[in-house]
Design an enzyme around this catalytic site. Sequence first.
Site, PDB file in Angstrom:
ATOM      1  N   HIS A  63       0.831  -1.211   0.000  1.00 21.73           N
ATOM      2  CA  HIS A  63       0.000   0.000   0.000  1.00 21.73           C
ATOM      3  C   HIS A  63       0.865   1.260   0.000  1.00 21.73           C
ATOM      4  CE1 HIS A  63      -4.237  -1.568   1.186  1.00 21.73           C
ATOM      5  NE2 HIS A  63      -3.601  -2.445   0.461  1.00 21.73           N
ATOM      6  N   ASP A  71       7.553   5.584  -0.118  1.00 16.38           N
ATOM      7  CA  ASP A  71       8.072   6.786   0.529  1.00 16.38           C
ATOM      8  C   ASP A  71       7.535   6.946   1.950  1.00 16.38           C
ATOM      9  OD1 ASP A  71       5.443   7.362   0.081  1.00 16.38           O
ATOM     10  OD2 ASP A  71       5.786   9.371  -0.719  1.00 16.38           O
ATOM     11  N   SER A  73       4.698   7.322   2.983  1.00 18.74           N
ATOM     12  CA  SER A  73       3.596   8.284   3.130  1.00 18.74           C
ATOM     13  C   SER A  73       2.412   7.635   3.849  1.00 18.74           C
ATOM     14  CB  SER A  73       3.165   8.825   1.764  1.00 18.74           C
ATOM     15  OG  SER A  73       2.912   7.768   0.868  1.00 18.74           O
ATOM     16  N   PRO A 157      -6.732  -0.740  -6.269  1.00 20.68           N
ATOM     17  CA  PRO A 157      -7.831  -1.557  -6.785  1.00 20.68           C
ATOM     18  C   PRO A 157      -8.483  -2.385  -5.677  1.00 20.68           C
ATOM     19  CG  PRO A 157      -5.718  -2.144  -7.833  1.00 20.68           C
ATOM     20  CD  PRO A 157      -5.423  -1.196  -6.728  1.00 20.68           C
ATOM     21  N   HIS A 187      -0.644 -13.155  -0.793  1.00 21.72           N
ATOM     22  CA  HIS A 187      -1.856 -13.614  -0.097  1.00 21.72           C
ATOM     23  C   HIS A 187      -1.705 -15.055   0.403  1.00 21.72           C
ATOM     24  CE1 HIS A 187      -4.665 -10.347  -2.066  1.00 21.72           C
ATOM     25  NE2 HIS A 187      -3.824  -9.841  -1.187  1.00 21.72           N
ATOM     26  N   ASP A 229      -5.136 -17.820   2.415  1.00 24.68           N
ATOM     27  CA  ASP A 229      -4.698 -19.150   1.973  1.00 24.68           C
ATOM     28  C   ASP A 229      -5.271 -20.115   3.004  1.00 24.68           C
ATOM     29  OD1 ASP A 229      -3.404 -21.582   1.769  1.00 24.68           O
ATOM     30  OD2 ASP A 229      -1.380 -20.732   1.592  1.00 24.68           O
ATOM     31  N   THR A 232      -2.434 -23.106   4.436  1.00 27.01           N
ATOM     32  CA  THR A 232      -1.279 -22.746   5.260  1.00 27.01           C
ATOM     33  C   THR A 232      -1.204 -21.221   5.419  1.00 27.01           C
ATOM     34  OG1 THR A 232       0.106 -22.770   3.282  1.00 27.01           O
ATOM     35  CG2 THR A 232       0.091 -24.790   4.596  1.00 27.01           C
TER      36      THR A 232
HETATM   37  C1  HEM Z   1      -4.312  -4.940  -6.356  1.00 28.35           C
HETATM   38  C2  HEM Z   1      -4.467  -6.141  -5.990  1.00 28.35           C
HETATM   39  C3  HEM Z   1      -4.827  -6.478  -4.576  1.00 28.35           C
HETATM   40  C4  HEM Z   1      -6.059  -6.492  -4.002  1.00 28.35           C
HETATM   41  C5  HEM Z   1      -7.363  -6.130  -4.658  1.00 28.35           C
HETATM   42  C6  HEM Z   1      -5.883  -6.917  -2.626  1.00 28.35           C
HETATM   43  C7  HEM Z   1      -6.909  -7.022  -1.718  1.00 28.35           C
HETATM   44  C8  HEM Z   1      -6.760  -7.424  -0.418  1.00 28.35           C
HETATM   45  C9  HEM Z   1      -7.841  -7.505   0.540  1.00 28.35           C
HETATM   46  C10 HEM Z   1      -9.286  -7.152   0.275  1.00 28.35           C
HETATM   47  C11 HEM Z   1      -7.308  -7.943   1.706  1.00 28.35           C
HETATM   48  C12 HEM Z   1      -8.045  -8.169   3.016  1.00 28.35           C
HETATM   49  C13 HEM Z   1      -7.909  -6.952   3.901  1.00 28.35           C
HETATM   50  C14 HEM Z   1      -8.662  -7.078   5.184  1.00 28.35           C
HETATM   51  O1  HEM Z   1      -9.830  -7.448   5.193  1.00 28.35           O
HETATM   52  O2  HEM Z   1      -8.076  -6.793   6.256  1.00 28.35           O
HETATM   53  C15 HEM Z   1      -5.905  -8.138   1.488  1.00 28.35           C
HETATM   54  C16 HEM Z   1      -5.032  -8.570   2.440  1.00 28.35           C
HETATM   55  C17 HEM Z   1      -3.677  -8.725   2.214  1.00 28.35           C
HETATM   56  N1  HEM Z   1      -2.984  -8.315   1.100  1.00 28.35           N
HETATM   57 FE1  HEM Z   1      -3.757  -7.798  -0.655  1.00 28.35          FE
HETATM   58  N2  HEM Z   1      -4.571  -7.146  -2.396  1.00 28.35           N
HETATM   59  C18 HEM Z   1      -3.876  -6.886  -3.546  1.00 28.35           C
HETATM   60  C19 HEM Z   1      -2.526  -6.964  -3.736  1.00 28.35           C
HETATM   61  C20 HEM Z   1      -1.613  -7.287  -2.760  1.00 28.35           C
HETATM   62  C21 HEM Z   1      -0.187  -7.266  -2.928  1.00 28.35           C
HETATM   63  C22 HEM Z   1       0.540  -6.898  -4.224  1.00 28.35           C
HETATM   64  C23 HEM Z   1       0.343  -7.632  -1.738  1.00 28.35           C
HETATM   65  C24 HEM Z   1       1.797  -7.745  -1.325  1.00 28.35           C
HETATM   66  C25 HEM Z   1       2.824  -7.799  -2.132  1.00 28.35           C
HETATM   67  C26 HEM Z   1      -0.746  -7.905  -0.837  1.00 28.35           C
HETATM   68  C27 HEM Z   1      -0.625  -8.373   0.446  1.00 28.35           C
HETATM   69  C28 HEM Z   1      -1.673  -8.642   1.287  1.00 28.35           C
HETATM   70  C29 HEM Z   1      -1.510  -9.311   2.569  1.00 28.35           C
HETATM   71  C30 HEM Z   1      -0.229  -9.899   3.116  1.00 28.35           C
HETATM   72  C31 HEM Z   1      -2.776  -9.340   3.157  1.00 28.35           C
HETATM   73  C32 HEM Z   1      -3.116  -9.873   4.555  1.00 28.35           C
HETATM   74  C33 HEM Z   1      -3.134  -8.703   5.502  1.00 28.35           C
HETATM   75  C34 HEM Z   1      -3.225  -9.059   6.960  1.00 28.35           C
HETATM   76  O3  HEM Z   1      -3.034 -10.213   7.333  1.00 28.35           O
HETATM   77  O4  HEM Z   1      -3.470  -8.127   7.746  1.00 28.35           O
HETATM   78  N3  HEM Z   1      -1.922  -7.671  -1.484  1.00 28.35           N
HETATM   79  N4  HEM Z   1      -5.591  -7.803   0.187  1.00 28.35           N
END
Ligand code: HEM
Length: 314
Positions: A63, A71, A73, A157, A187, A229, A232
């Site tokens: 993010h 940066d 931010s 997105p 993820h 996931d 795991t």
């Molecule tokens: C643009 C595409 C992406 C979308 C639409 C997306 C969407 C989401 C959503 C909806 C969640 C759940 C948030 C919540 O309910 O707390 C999530 C969690 C997460 N996202 Fe993504 N994500 C994207 C790309 C990425 C990328 C590129 C990364 C890292 C390189 C990433 C890493 C994570 C991680 C590690 C979680 C788990 C967060 C936690 O355990 O607190 N995501 N993402």
Amino acid sequence: MPKMEFITILMLIFLYPFALGELRVGFYNSTCPKAEDIVHDVVQRTFNQDRTITGALLRLHFHDCFVKGCDASILIDSTKGTKSEKEAGPNRTVRGYELIDEAKTILEKTCPSTVSCADIITLATRDSVALAGGPRYTIATGRHDGLTSKSSDVDLPGPDLSVSKVLQAFTAKGMNVREMVTLLGAHTVGFTHCSFVKGRLSDPNMDSDLQAGLGKFCGGKNDTTVFLDQRTGFVFDNEFFGQMMKQRGVLTLDQNLALDPSTRGVVSEFAENAASFRESFVDAMVKLGRTGVLLGNQGEVRRNCRVFNKMSVE
Ligand code: HEM
Ligand SMILES: *[C@@H]1O[C@H](CO)[C@@H](O)[C@H](O)[C@H]1NC(C)=O
Ligand SMILES: *[C@@H]1O[C@H](CO)[C@@H](O)[C@H](O)[C@H]1NC(C)=O
Ligand SMILES: CC(=O)N[C@H]1CO[C@H](CO)[C@@H](O)[C@@H]1O
């Protein structure tokens, strides 16, 4: 004096790369030799108590980098006048701010005004991935911290967008389709709130056992969390892709990666070949970490990661 001029020119030539600035592995070797160890220790200590920190940091880093570059931010707290990035919708649940503060506090004592908050995020994320079983990689440092943070700049997105729409967002940041699939492999750790899952409880593209299970957790009024996931959720591995191939994706976007012809091949490759995913992940994280970075005399090294230096009370 010709001699003085000569020395000045020599110095300029020598200092040129520093003034211009570039990311370098071991950027703090001489200015703060313990920097990477300090960050690592804080991450290790936190991880020992709370394994969910890996998911928190990966998401925080993403993010940060996708909005105005890596940066820091995202770390800025809102003030009376301005709503900062962390107030924007998609960040609601971004976590990990306390760990960055903890590392920064120690670093400011050890080598004041030297190690940027943007580098702390990058290094901490790297370390947390390795602790969760993922690859350990070297990553260049030397990022500077940004001077703006506005909630209205956040245009990440959402999880219900199509693969092609999300690809547009990645392409705009210089990433190709393989790099997008690779990064979404993050993820493999962490969780999502049920609010992003509710719409999928009758989706025919979801394995029926998973659907029944999620129905129990996410059917009620409480916005609880479930692993992204499902096999795991704490381990950084390629199982996320295996789950997508079995229609066991939790977010619409994740599942669509295995259904869309433009991404299915990469998902299936990563599901079968753990080493291939690990290698791609390292390359993609290094690239993500270079997104829109501020270098040399751009930006600043914040003393408090939540506050711009000009705003801080001495
Ligand atoms: C643009 C595409 C992406 C979308 C639409 C997306 C969407 C989401 C959503 C909806 C969640 C759940 C948030 C919540 O309910 O707390 C999530 C969690 C997460 N996202 Fe993504 N994500 C994207 C790309 C990425 C990328 C590129 C990364 C890292 C390189 C990433 C890493 C994570 C991680 C590690 C979680 C788990 C967060 C936690 O355990 O607190 N995501 N993402
Ligand atoms: C810092 O030290 C490491 C390990 O000795 C080395 O690989 C790296 O190139 C050095 N970086 C700088 C900028 O001096
Ligand atoms: C929902 O949350 C409330 C308050 O935290 C709790 O008392 C209740 O048991 C929860 N319900 C379910 C179904 O988890
Ligand atoms: C941690 C944090 O500041 N989260 C904010 C993200 O955005 C939502 C919605 O604007 C706020 O309510 C949260 O406080």
